[in-house]
Design a protein around this motif. Structure first.
Motif, PDB file in Angstrom:
ATOM      1  N   VAL A  21       1.069  -1.202  -0.095  1.00 51.99           N
ATOM      2  CA  VAL A  21       0.002  -0.544   0.073  1.00 51.99           C
ATOM      3  C   VAL A  21       0.762   1.541   0.031  1.00 51.99           C
ATOM      4  CG1 VAL A  21      -1.329   1.520   1.238  1.00 51.99           C
ATOM      5  CG2 VAL A  21      -2.203  -1.061   1.321  1.00 51.99           C
ATOM      6  N   ARG A  22       1.574   1.074   0.870  1.00 50.42           N
ATOM      7  CA  ARG A  22       2.732   2.288   0.990  1.00 50.42           C
ATOM      8  C   ARG A  22       3.510   2.839  -0.159  1.00 50.42           C
ATOM      9  NH1 ARG A  22       3.368   0.690   6.196  1.00 50.42           N
ATOM     10  NH2 ARG A  22       5.168  -0.400   6.028  1.00 50.42           N
ATOM     11  N   HIS A  23       3.648   1.580  -1.400  1.00 50.48           N
ATOM     12  CA  HIS A  23       4.217   1.328  -2.630  1.00 50.48           C
ATOM     13  C   HIS A  23       3.524   2.410  -4.079  1.00 50.48           C
ATOM     14  CE1 HIS A  23       8.049  -0.267  -0.833  1.00 50.48           C
ATOM     15  NE2 HIS A  23       8.840   0.246  -1.513  1.00 50.48           N
ATOM     16  N   GLY A  24       2.121   2.069  -3.342  1.00 49.14           N
ATOM     17  CA  GLY A  24       1.126   2.445  -4.331  1.00 49.14           C
ATOM     18  C   GLY A  24       0.098   1.528  -4.383  1.00 49.14           C
ATOM     19  N   TYR A  25       0.371   0.331  -4.557  1.00 50.42           N
ATOM     20  CA  TYR A  25      -0.405  -0.203  -5.267  1.00 50.42           C
ATOM     21  C   TYR A  25      -1.446  -0.339  -3.955  1.00 50.42           C
ATOM     22  CZ  TYR A  25       3.694  -2.315  -6.850  1.00 50.42           C
ATOM     23  OH  TYR A  25       4.866  -2.513  -7.388  1.00 50.42           O
ATOM     24  N   TYR A  26      -2.584  -0.892  -4.847  1.00 54.44           N
ATOM     25  CA  TYR A  26      -4.309  -1.562  -4.377  1.00 54.44           C
ATOM     26  C   TYR A  26      -3.984  -2.716  -4.197  1.00 54.44           C
ATOM     27  CZ  TYR A  26      -8.980  -1.990  -3.939  1.00 54.44           C
ATOM     28  OH  TYR A  26     -10.780  -2.317  -3.453  1.00 54.44           O
ATOM     29  N   VAL A  27      -4.799  -3.276  -2.956  1.00 54.43           N
ATOM     30  CA  VAL A  27      -4.118  -4.164  -2.437  1.00 54.43           C
ATOM     31  C   VAL A  27      -5.245  -4.819  -1.384  1.00 54.43           C
ATOM     32  CG1 VAL A  27      -2.812  -5.715  -0.337  1.00 54.43           C
ATOM     33  CG2 VAL A  27      -1.183  -3.692  -1.490  1.00 54.43           C
ATOM     34  N   LYS A  28      -5.593  -5.745  -1.891  1.00 54.12           N
ATOM     35  CA  LYS A  28      -6.463  -7.232  -1.713  1.00 54.12           C
ATOM     36  C   LYS A  28      -5.951  -8.415  -0.526  1.00 54.12           C
ATOM     37  CE  LYS A  28      -9.330  -6.680  -5.237  1.00 54.12           C
ATOM     38  NZ  LYS A  28      -9.551  -7.500  -6.916  1.00 54.12           N
ATOM     39  N   GLY A  29      -6.855  -7.673   0.182  1.00 51.62           N
ATOM     40  CA  GLY A  29      -5.453 -10.010   1.202  1.00 51.62           C
ATOM     41  C   GLY A  29      -7.530 -10.278   2.207  1.00 51.62           C
ATOM     42  N   SER A  30      -6.139 -11.920   2.257  1.00 54.57           N
ATOM     43  CA  SER A  30      -7.627 -12.541   2.704  1.00 54.57           C
ATOM     44  C   SER A  30      -7.588 -13.030   4.062  1.00 54.57           C
ATOM     45  CB  SER A  30      -7.635 -13.509   2.149  1.00 54.57           C
ATOM     46  OG  SER A  30      -6.215 -14.715   2.432  1.00 54.57           O
ATOM     47  N   THR A  31      -8.238 -13.393   5.213  1.00 55.84           N
ATOM     48  CA  THR A  31      -8.115 -13.887   6.842  1.00 55.84           C
ATOM     49  C   THR A  31      -9.574 -14.851   6.555  1.00 55.84           C
ATOM     50  OG1 THR A  31      -7.873 -12.875   8.651  1.00 55.84           O
ATOM     51  CG2 THR A  31      -9.589 -11.919   7.171  1.00 55.84           C
ATOM     52  N   ARG A  32      -8.810 -15.892   7.552  1.00 51.86           N
ATOM     53  CA  ARG A  32     -10.031 -16.331   8.131  1.00 51.86           C
ATOM     54  C   ARG A  32     -11.203 -16.023   8.789  1.00 51.86           C
ATOM     55  NH1 ARG A  32      -7.363 -22.200   9.326  1.00 51.86           N
ATOM     56  NH2 ARG A  32      -9.449 -22.681   9.030  1.00 51.86           N
ATOM     57  N   SER A  33     -10.739 -14.993   9.494  1.00 46.90           N
ATOM     58  CA  SER A  33     -11.846 -14.284  10.992  1.00 46.90           C
ATOM     59  C   SER A  33     -12.703 -12.690  10.387  1.00 46.90           C
ATOM     60  CB  SER A  33     -11.640 -14.619  11.568  1.00 46.90           C
ATOM     61  OG  SER A  33     -10.183 -13.455  12.197  1.00 46.90           O
ATOM     62  N   LYS A  34     -13.582 -12.951  10.759  1.00 42.75           N
ATOM     63  CA  LYS A  34     -14.344 -11.774  10.580  1.00 42.75           C
ATOM     64  C   LYS A  34     -13.155 -10.599  11.299  1.00 42.75           C
ATOM     65  CE  LYS A  34     -18.884 -13.106   9.120  1.00 42.75           C
ATOM     66  NZ  LYS A  34     -20.601 -12.492   9.505  1.00 42.75           N
ATOM     67  N   GLU A  35     -12.709 -11.037  12.787  1.00 43.49           N
ATOM     68  CA  GLU A  35     -12.527 -10.037  13.786  1.00 43.49           C
ATOM     69  C   GLU A  35     -11.036  -9.579  13.148  1.00 43.49           C
ATOM     70  OE1 GLU A  35     -14.687 -12.553  15.299  1.00 43.49           O
ATOM     71  OE2 GLU A  35     -13.099 -13.075  14.576  1.00 43.49           O
ATOM     72  N   ARG A  36      -9.919 -10.101  12.075  1.00 40.05           N
ATOM     73  CA  ARG A  36      -8.626  -9.960  11.535  1.00 40.05           C
ATOM     74  C   ARG A  36      -8.930  -9.088  10.751  1.00 40.05           C
ATOM     75  NH1 ARG A  36      -3.028 -10.221  12.381  1.00 40.05           N
ATOM     76  NH2 ARG A  36      -2.046 -10.515  10.587  1.00 40.05           N
ATOM     77  N   ALA A  37     -10.258  -9.164   9.962  1.00 36.78           N
ATOM     78  CA  ALA A  37     -10.640  -8.301   8.783  1.00 36.78           C
ATOM     79  C   ALA A  37     -10.801  -6.762   8.720  1.00 36.78           C
ATOM     80  CB  ALA A  37     -11.857  -8.540   8.195  1.00 36.78           C
ATOM     81  N   LYS A  38     -10.692  -6.432  10.406  1.00 38.48           N
ATOM     82  CA  LYS A  38     -10.287  -5.047  11.036  1.00 38.48           C
ATOM     83  C   LYS A  38      -9.225  -4.989  10.804  1.00 38.48           C
ATOM     84  CE  LYS A  38     -12.226  -1.528  14.458  1.00 38.48           C
ATOM     85  NZ  LYS A  38     -10.512  -1.027  14.486  1.00 38.48           N
ATOM     86  N   VAL A  39      -8.126  -5.610  11.194  1.00 33.92           N
ATOM     87  CA  VAL A  39      -6.677  -5.288  10.641  1.00 33.92           C
ATOM     88  C   VAL A  39      -6.052  -4.782   9.836  1.00 33.92           C
ATOM     89  CG1 VAL A  39      -4.425  -5.839  11.934  1.00 33.92           C
ATOM     90  CG2 VAL A  39      -6.776  -6.725  12.762  1.00 33.92           C
ATOM     91  N   LEU A  40      -7.073  -5.790   8.449  1.00 35.44           N
ATOM     92  CA  LEU A  40      -6.379  -5.187   7.434  1.00 35.44           C
ATOM     93  C   LEU A  40      -7.207  -3.882   6.121  1.00 35.44           C
ATOM     94  CD1 LEU A  40      -6.140  -8.516   7.647  1.00 35.44           C
ATOM     95  CD2 LEU A  40      -6.677  -8.642   5.667  1.00 35.44           C
ATOM     96  N   TYR A  41      -8.113  -3.939   7.593  1.00 33.46           N
ATOM     97  CA  TYR A  41      -9.267  -1.923   6.820  1.00 33.46           C
ATOM     98  C   TYR A  41      -8.346  -1.483   7.194  1.00 33.46           C
ATOM     99  CZ  TYR A  41     -13.063  -4.348   4.514  1.00 33.46           C
ATOM    100  OH  TYR A  41     -14.088  -5.109   4.301  1.00 33.46           O
ATOM    101  N   ASP A  42      -7.829  -0.955   8.594  1.00 33.30           N
ATOM    102  CA  ASP A  42      -6.837  -0.727   9.126  1.00 33.30           C
ATOM    103  C   ASP A  42      -5.516   0.055   8.205  1.00 33.30           C
ATOM    104  OD1 ASP A  42      -8.963  -0.209  10.946  1.00 33.30           O
ATOM    105  OD2 ASP A  42      -7.743  -1.122  12.948  1.00 33.30           O
ATOM    106  N   ASN A  43      -5.454  -0.965   7.854  1.00 35.33           N
ATOM    107  CA  ASN A  43      -4.041  -0.474   7.395  1.00 35.33           C
ATOM    108  C   ASN A  43      -4.195  -0.230   5.910  1.00 35.33           C
ATOM    109  OD1 ASN A  43      -1.475  -1.557   8.787  1.00 35.33           O
ATOM    110  ND2 ASN A  43      -3.298  -2.566   9.248  1.00 35.33           N
TER     111      ASN A  43
END
Length: 273
Positions: A21-43
């Motif tokens: 993300v810091r290098h200017g890419y649009y990033v999608k990420g997968s996780t197995r839990s909804k709780e972990r998803a928030k951490v991805l959104y925060d980044n």
């Protein structure tokens, strides 16, 4: 703007995504839990909850619409399902965009301990993961269906994985005089970014820090740096050794290590937080 999808945003995938993300890419990420998803959104990573069992429980096709897919999944089978992991990978390869490039984060565990520096072609199908899965067969499967670059990583260390904690349970370290093959999390992250930026596709690389202290020297200093008890060493027992030389990758990408000297890295507090 290129889109990078990272399948598996855990210890390695999450900081990789944040750096992309810091290098200017649009990033999608997968996780197995909804709780972990928030951490991805925060980044600033678009989060997808994906659990491949071996197929996803709900449609996730948008995740696989990308320019580059990074597969960062530990090889595991379910009890009684010896083809569980291969079926996961077959699904992934069928789902990813036909124009996407794939980076498979593999392991130097594909190499036998043959008492010398390792060449890429030394990979052996008899070398298996902790789950008993042939690592080389995994690589071949993904390469068969996708335009794939394989990155075989040595043992990963970094934040939350300080080597001073590896042998604190009384476990004896075998092969005290053998060389260690390890690499810091930051170096793997920037190696993946180098592959993407330089379009290093359809290739196979392996990567470890370029210096290889003995296990005894390295783990003694590792324990001392955390004020932990010294690990115990078996000076007699040995199961052979190998040396992972990163020269091939360095020459192909002009790569510069952030932590080339493992012994010195133990003194750098920022390497572990």
């Amino acid at each position: 703007m290129q889109t990078i999808s990272i399948l598996g945003c855990g210890w390695l995938g999450l900081p990789l995504g944040a750096e992309l993300v810091r290098h200017g890419y649009y990033v999608k990420g997968s996780t197995r839990s909804k709780e972990r998803a928030k951490v991805l959104y925060d980044n600033d990573i678009k989060a997808y909850v994906i659990d491949l069992i071996p197929l996803p429980a709900q449609p996730v096709q948008d995740f696989f619409e990308c320019d580059v897919l990074v597969i960062n999944m530990p090889p595991r089978n379910r009890e009684g399902e010896s083809d569980f992991h291969s079926n996961q990978l077959k699904y992934i390869c069928s789902a990813v965009s036909s124009t996407a490039q794939v980076i498979l984060v593999s392991s130097t565990g594909v190499y036998p301990s043959i008492g010398r520096e390792i060449l890429v072609n030394d990979a052996d199908p008899n070398c298996v993961s902790r789950s008993g899965i042939s690592l080389l067969e995994i690589e071949q499967l993904v390469r068969k269906y996708c335009s794939t670059t394989i990155l075989r990583a040595a043992g990963l260390i970094g934040p939350g994985r300080h080597p001073g904690r590896f042998f604190t349970s009384g476990k004896v370290v075998k092969g005290a005089d053998q060389p260690v093959n390890l690499i810091h999390q930051q170096d793997i992250i920037y190696a993946i970014i180098a592959i993407i930026k330089q379009n290093q596709w359809r290739k196979t690389f392996h990567l470890a820090a370029p210096n290889h202290p003995t296990k005894k020297d390295f783990y003694l200093k590792s324990a001392k740096s955390l004020n932990r008890p010294e690990p115990k060493f078996d000076l007699e027992e040995s199961n052979g050794f190998k040396i992972i030389n990163p020269t091939q990758f360095v020459e192909a990408t002009d790569f510069s290590f952030r932590y080339p000297d493992l012994m010195s890295a133990l003194d750098e507090k920022e390497a572990w937080v």
